[in-house]
Each structure stands twice: as structure tokens, then as C-alpha cells.
Scaffold this motif. Structure first.
Motif, PDB file in Angstrom:
ATOM      1  N   SER A 122      66.381  88.564  47.972  1.00 23.35           N
ATOM      2  CA  SER A 122      67.229  89.743  47.813  1.00 23.35           C
ATOM      3  C   SER A 122      67.655  90.322  49.162  1.00 23.35           C
ATOM      4  O   SER A 122      68.502  91.218  49.211  1.00 23.35           O
ATOM      5  CB  SER A 122      66.494  90.815  46.999  1.00 23.35           C
ATOM      6  OG  SER A 122      65.474  91.435  47.770  1.00 23.35           O
ATOM      7  N   ILE A 123      67.055  89.783  50.245  1.00 28.36           N
ATOM      8  CA  ILE A 123      67.299  90.339  51.571  1.00 28.36           C
ATOM      9  C   ILE A 123      68.018  89.361  52.495  1.00 28.36           C
ATOM     10  O   ILE A 123      68.958  89.739  53.204  1.00 28.36           O
ATOM     11  CB  ILE A 123      65.960  90.757  52.226  1.00 28.36           C
ATOM     12  CG1 ILE A 123      65.216  91.764  51.348  1.00 28.36           C
ATOM     13  CG2 ILE A 123      66.194  91.333  53.630  1.00 28.36           C
ATOM     14  CD1 ILE A 123      63.770  91.998  51.774  1.00 28.36           C
ATOM     15  N   CYS A 124      67.570  88.094  52.507  1.00 29.07           N
ATOM     16  CA  CYS A 124      68.047  87.161  53.528  1.00 29.07           C
ATOM     17  C   CYS A 124      68.040  85.727  53.010  1.00 29.07           C
ATOM     18  O   CYS A 124      67.711  85.474  51.849  1.00 29.07           O
ATOM     19  CB  CYS A 124      67.187  87.271  54.786  1.00 29.07           C
ATOM     20  SG  CYS A 124      65.475  86.740  54.558  1.00 29.07           S
ATOM     21  N   ALA A 125      68.390  84.780  53.884  1.00 28.17           N
ATOM     22  CA  ALA A 125      68.341  83.360  53.545  1.00 28.17           C
ATOM     23  C   ALA A 125      66.889  82.905  53.455  1.00 28.17           C
ATOM     24  O   ALA A 125      66.049  83.300  54.272  1.00 28.17           O
ATOM     25  CB  ALA A 125      69.077  82.548  54.609  1.00 28.17           C
ATOM     26  N   VAL A 126      66.590  82.074  52.466  1.00 27.09           N
ATOM     27  CA  VAL A 126      65.221  81.614  52.239  1.00 27.09           C
ATOM     28  C   VAL A 126      65.242  80.121  51.945  1.00 27.09           C
ATOM     29  O   VAL A 126      66.083  79.633  51.189  1.00 27.09           O
ATOM     30  CB  VAL A 126      64.557  82.354  51.058  1.00 27.09           C
ATOM     31  CG1 VAL A 126      63.102  81.910  50.897  1.00 27.09           C
ATOM     32  CG2 VAL A 126      64.635  83.870  51.249  1.00 27.09           C
ATOM     33  N   THR A 127      64.284  79.401  52.533  1.00 24.20           N
ATOM     34  CA  THR A 127      64.093  77.982  52.252  1.00 24.20           C
ATOM     35  C   THR A 127      62.741  77.796  51.576  1.00 24.20           C
ATOM     36  O   THR A 127      61.749  78.362  52.018  1.00 24.20           O
ATOM     37  CB  THR A 127      64.118  77.151  53.549  1.00 24.20           C
ATOM     38  OG1 THR A 127      65.389  77.331  54.200  1.00 24.20           O
ATOM     39  CG2 THR A 127      63.912  75.669  53.255  1.00 24.20           C
ATOM     40  N   LEU A 139      50.589  70.222  51.047  1.00 29.10           N
ATOM     41  CA  LEU A 139      51.729  70.788  51.754  1.00 29.10           C
ATOM     42  C   LEU A 139      52.099  69.876  52.917  1.00 29.10           C
ATOM     43  O   LEU A 139      51.238  69.518  53.724  1.00 29.10           O
ATOM     44  CB  LEU A 139      51.384  72.186  52.285  1.00 29.10           C
ATOM     45  CG  LEU A 139      52.431  72.880  53.173  1.00 29.10           C
ATOM     46  CD1 LEU A 139      53.694  73.182  52.370  1.00 29.10           C
ATOM     47  CD2 LEU A 139      51.852  74.166  53.772  1.00 29.10           C
ATOM     48  N   ASP A 140      53.365  69.516  53.009  1.00 32.78           N
ATOM     49  CA  ASP A 140      53.876  68.672  54.085  1.00 32.78           C
ATOM     50  C   ASP A 140      54.356  69.572  55.224  1.00 32.78           C
ATOM     51  O   ASP A 140      55.403  70.223  55.120  1.00 32.78           O
ATOM     52  CB  ASP A 140      55.018  67.804  53.559  1.00 32.78           C
ATOM     53  CG  ASP A 140      55.567  66.830  54.595  1.00 32.78           C
ATOM     54  OD1 ASP A 140      55.240  66.979  55.795  1.00 32.78           O
ATOM     55  OD2 ASP A 140      56.338  65.934  54.206  1.00 32.78           O
ATOM     56  N   LEU A 141      53.593  69.613  56.309  1.00 31.69           N
ATOM     57  CA  LEU A 141      53.973  70.472  57.439  1.00 31.69           C
ATOM     58  C   LEU A 141      55.253  69.993  58.111  1.00 31.69           C
ATOM     59  O   LEU A 141      55.958  70.787  58.754  1.00 31.69           O
ATOM     60  CB  LEU A 141      52.837  70.531  58.458  1.00 31.69           C
ATOM     61  CG  LEU A 141      51.573  71.275  58.008  1.00 31.69           C
ATOM     62  CD1 LEU A 141      50.577  71.331  59.147  1.00 31.69           C
ATOM     63  CD2 LEU A 141      51.900  72.681  57.515  1.00 31.69           C
ATOM     64  N   GLY A 142      55.569  68.714  57.960  1.00 35.00           N
ATOM     65  CA  GLY A 142      56.839  68.213  58.480  1.00 35.00           C
ATOM     66  C   GLY A 142      58.013  68.922  57.822  1.00 35.00           C
ATOM     67  O   GLY A 142      59.029  69.205  58.489  1.00 35.00           O
ATOM     68  N   GLN A 143      57.886  69.215  56.531  1.00 35.20           N
ATOM     69  CA  GLN A 143      58.951  69.947  55.839  1.00 35.20           C
ATOM     70  C   GLN A 143      59.035  71.390  56.329  1.00 35.20           C
ATOM     71  O   GLN A 143      60.121  71.972  56.406  1.00 35.20           O
ATOM     72  CB  GLN A 143      58.712  69.917  54.333  1.00 35.20           C
ATOM     73  CG  GLN A 143      58.873  68.544  53.689  1.00 35.20           C
ATOM     74  CD  GLN A 143      58.755  68.609  52.181  1.00 35.20           C
ATOM     75  OE1 GLN A 143      59.219  69.547  51.534  1.00 35.20           O
ATOM     76  NE2 GLN A 143      58.121  67.602  51.600  1.00 35.20           N
ATOM     77  N   ILE A 144      57.879  71.970  56.649  1.00 36.50           N
ATOM     78  CA  ILE A 144      57.888  73.325  57.218  1.00 36.50           C
ATOM     79  C   ILE A 144      58.638  73.332  58.544  1.00 36.50           C
ATOM     80  O   ILE A 144      59.527  74.162  58.781  1.00 36.50           O
ATOM     81  CB  ILE A 144      56.449  73.840  57.430  1.00 36.50           C
ATOM     82  CG1 ILE A 144      55.717  74.013  56.101  1.00 36.50           C
ATOM     83  CG2 ILE A 144      56.453  75.134  58.241  1.00 36.50           C
ATOM     84  CD1 ILE A 144      56.102  75.230  55.311  1.00 36.50           C
ATOM     85  N   GLU A 145      58.290  72.407  59.423  1.00 37.25           N
ATOM     86  CA  GLU A 145      58.940  72.355  60.739  1.00 37.25           C
ATOM     87  C   GLU A 145      60.430  72.095  60.607  1.00 37.25           C
ATOM     88  O   GLU A 145      61.243  72.676  61.340  1.00 37.25           O
ATOM     89  CB  GLU A 145      58.271  71.287  61.595  1.00 37.25           C
ATOM     90  CG  GLU A 145      56.837  71.639  61.978  1.00 37.25           C
ATOM     91  CD  GLU A 145      56.248  70.676  62.982  1.00 37.25           C
ATOM     92  OE1 GLU A 145      56.219  71.041  64.188  1.00 37.25           O
ATOM     93  OE2 GLU A 145      55.831  69.582  62.572  1.00 37.25           O
TER      94      GLU A 145
END
Length: 379
Positions: A122-127, A139-145
Motif C-alpha cells: 500500500s506504500i511502495c514497490a515490493v518484491t 529460503l534461497d538467499l540468491g533470490q534475496i540478493e
């Protein structure tokens, strides 16, 4: 310009059945403690504080004696590093509104408690970055980076996770903090299920203790079995953030309930006893579910969660999980949440999943009813 928030699907769905279904087999909290039980744990002084309490306003940050007790649940937190809220939901709302602007970007883990993504959206862009159901919800940290942008302000996590019960391995959690530190990103950590781990060795540090830009969220609702108190809090070392939270809270609850603050203090002073009770209930219910699911492998893909009071498992019946959940509650009074409730605007969420609760005392009885219903219907 802010984006309108969609309805909170889980809460809308829960409102239909939570208080009418005979067997709530999807509850996300531990068995609630009754007021006489809690007061029986109180010292004479604390019981007197409750019984002679003036029902006036309280401090916006929370009563100093309550914050002193909350601080004891952390390794490096002082009372001045804490601010209390009306449950965890208000805390999430305020934190997102204070931290994020339309020019920012946030990263959110999915599946999640919907507020974790709907409020930032509701505020900003989010992935979104999804936990992988086919790889033990890792959790794949490569996807985070890969998701990090120059304007990424915040990464939002929740471990033990709602709804999967996943806990990150320690090495992954440490590496995530280093990623945040490298880029100067806030780490918002929903820790409401912490202290209910399958094994104590799985327990993660709290973000506020592990990282200078960590924000830890907790509440009396889940592990402590005291959701009716509506006492949650944020812990953070950044005083400017806490001041801005206080100013925002002035437009919402302003302050917490005075009786709830005293009762929360009593609960926290007796946390070892209360948490032992919660862990025992969860442990016993997991054993019951293990036996049940072993008899229905053709219908359910069961795995024990790492922690928390819930698990998210595949339903394999031909009619699909939505129809199964509808029939179970309407015909047997057995209530589950289907995966549609966990729809995300950020990533696909595995379909045909059920959220299974682990924290209520009536679970064994409900499991018997469910077993009989399945057998009668030859499912």
C-alpha cells in the motif's frame, strides 16, 4: 499515491468459522490461559496491582514495569528499546508506515501473514521471495540478493514461519543479516512463534540482538496463549524509529489497556511455566497428527514443522483442498484454512495446502472426529 489495501482474506475467512466450528483445527495460537489460572501464578504484589488498578490511560510506550519485563526476554535490549502496541497487527502497521515511503522498495518472504505484504504494497514497490515447498520450505538467499535494488529499505521475515512452521538454518540467518548489513537494509523480523521450536537447537537469535538495524516483533498471543490481552511490541536499538512509532501510535490506539499490561507482566514473569505448557501441548499434538497422517498418506503430504503452532501441508485428494475444507467444516465441524487464504500478490503460493493447527487442547478429539468422517466417506 498509496495503493488501496485488499481485504485481509485470512481474517475474513476466519470470521465465518472461528467461533462457530466445533473443532478449530487450524488455530495459529496456543491454548488460551484463563484469568484465574494466570492470577494464580501472580505474586501477592502483582495480584494486588491488578485488583487495585486505576482504569486510566497508560503510557504510549507501555508501562515501564511491563517494558522492563519484556526486556528480560532479549539478550541486549533495555526498556528504552521497546514500544508496546495493541497486538502484533498494530505493530506491523505502524512499523511499515514509519519505515517506508513511496520512493522505497521492500522484500517480503512468502507465504506469510498477509499484513506482511499488503501493508508495504500500500506504500511502495515490493518484491516477494518464496520459500520452496519442494525443498523443505528453504529460503534461497540468491533470490534475496537478486531482488535488492538501490532503494531497497526493508526485508521482512517471519521464522518460525506462519503458515509453514519453517525455521531458517543458523548459517542462512547469519548470511541474511550480512546481506542486510552490506546494503544498509532494515530487517523486520516477526518472531511471534519463537520459543516454540521442535528442538531448542533450531532456535534463532532475535533480530534486534543480532543486527544493529534489526526490528523484532513479538506478542503475548501465540507462544504465551494470551491473545485476549492484545499486548504486542517492537524491539529496536534505533531511538529515532521508536520515537516515530510513538508519534504514529497517537493516531491509533494511543495506549494499551491498563489491565492487559498488568496481566501481560504476570504472564512474562511466569514465562518458563507458560512456555513449558505450550511446548507440551504442541509436542503431544504433533504426536497425534503423526499417527493420523500415517494412516492417510494418500490424502496428506505431512511433515513436522520446525517450530510454531501451525504447519502447511499438501492435500492430495481429487476434489481439491477448497472442497475438502468446505465439506470438513460443514459436515464434521472440523475447521481448516485452505491455501487460497494465503494467496499472495507477490509470488505463487502452493495450491492444495491446508494450515493445520498444533496448539489447542481439543486437537486429539478433533482428530478422532476427522478420522471417523474420512472413513465414513471412504476418502
Amino acid at each position: 499515491m498509496s495503493k488501496p489495501m485488499r481485504d485481509f482474506v485470512l481474517e475474513t475467512f476466519m470470521s465465518k468459522w472461528e467461533f462457530t466450528a466445533k473443532y478449530n483445527m487450524t488455530a495459529s495460537d496456543a491454548e488460551s490461559i484463563r484469568l484465574p489460572e494466570l492470577l494464580a501464578m501472580a505474586s501477592d504484589e502483582d495480584r494486588a496491582d491488578f485488583e487495585t488498578l486505576s482504569l486510566g490511560y497508560t503510557e504510549t510506550y507501555g508501562a515501564p514495569v511491563l517494558r522492563q519485563e519484556i526486556a528480560q526476554t532479549y539478550d541486549t535490549v533495555q526498556p528504552e528499546n521497546l514500544i508496546c502496541f495493541a497486538g502484533a497487527e498494530e505493530a506491523i502497521y505502524v512499523a511499515m508506515k514509519v519505515l517506508l515511503t513511496p520512493d522505497d522498495h521492500a522484500i517480503v518472504i512468502t507465504p506469510n501473514y498477509q499484513a506482511a505484504e499488503t501493508l508495504p504494497l500500500s506504500i511502495c514497490a515490493v518484491t516477494g521471495v518464496a520459500l520452496d515447498i519442494d525443498n523443505d520450505w528453504n529460503l534461497d538467499l540468491g533470490q534475496i540478493e537478486a531482488a535488492i535494488r538501490p532503494n531497497t529499505k526493508l526485508i521482512s521475515i517471519n521464522f518460525p514461519n506462519n503458515p509453514t512452521g519453517k525455521i531458517l538454518p543458523h548459517a542462512t540467518f547469519d548470511a541474511l543479516i550480512e546481506i542486510c548489513r552490506k546494503h544498509g537494509i532494515w530487517l523486520f523480523s516477526d518472531e511471534v512463534y519463537r520459543l516454540i521450536e521442535r528442538q531448542e537447537a533450531l532456535r534463532l537469535p532475535q533480530a534486534v540482538d543480532a543486527y544493529e538495524r534489526g526490528i523484532s516483533l513479538n506478542v503475548m498471543s501465540k507462544a504465551y496463549g494470551l491473545p485476549g490481552l492484545r499486548i504486542g511490541w517492537l524491539a529496536c536499538k534505533d531511538q529515532d524509529f521508536l520515537i516515530r512509532c510513538e508519534r504514529y501510535k497517537h493516531f491509533l490506539s494511543i495506549c494499551n489497556s491498563a489491565p492487559s499490561e498488568v496481566l501481560a507482566r504476570i504472564g512474562l514473569k511466569n514465562r518458563d511455566k507458560i512456555l513449558a505448557r505450550t511446548r507440551s501441548i504442541v509436542r503431544n499434538n504433533i504426536a497425534e497428527w503423526n499417527t493420523f497422517f500415517a494412516d492417510f498418506p494418500h490424502l496428506f503430504d505431512w511433515r513436522e514443522p520446525d517450530g510454531g503452532c501451525v504447519a502447511f501441508i499438501r492435500y492430495k485428494g481429487p476434489e481439491g483442498v477448497e472442497e475438502f475444507a468446505r465439506r470438513a467444516v460443514e459436515e464434521a465441524g472440523v475447521f481448516f484454512l485452505p491455501s487460497s487464504v494465503y494467496h499472495s500478490e507477490l509470488t505463487p503460493v502452493p495450491q492444495n495446502c491446508l494450515r493445520v493447527g498444533l496448539g489447542r487442547l481439543h486437537m486429539p478429539e478433533g482428530i478422532t472426529v476427522l478420522r471417523n468422517w474420512l472413513n465414513r466417506n471412504s476418502l
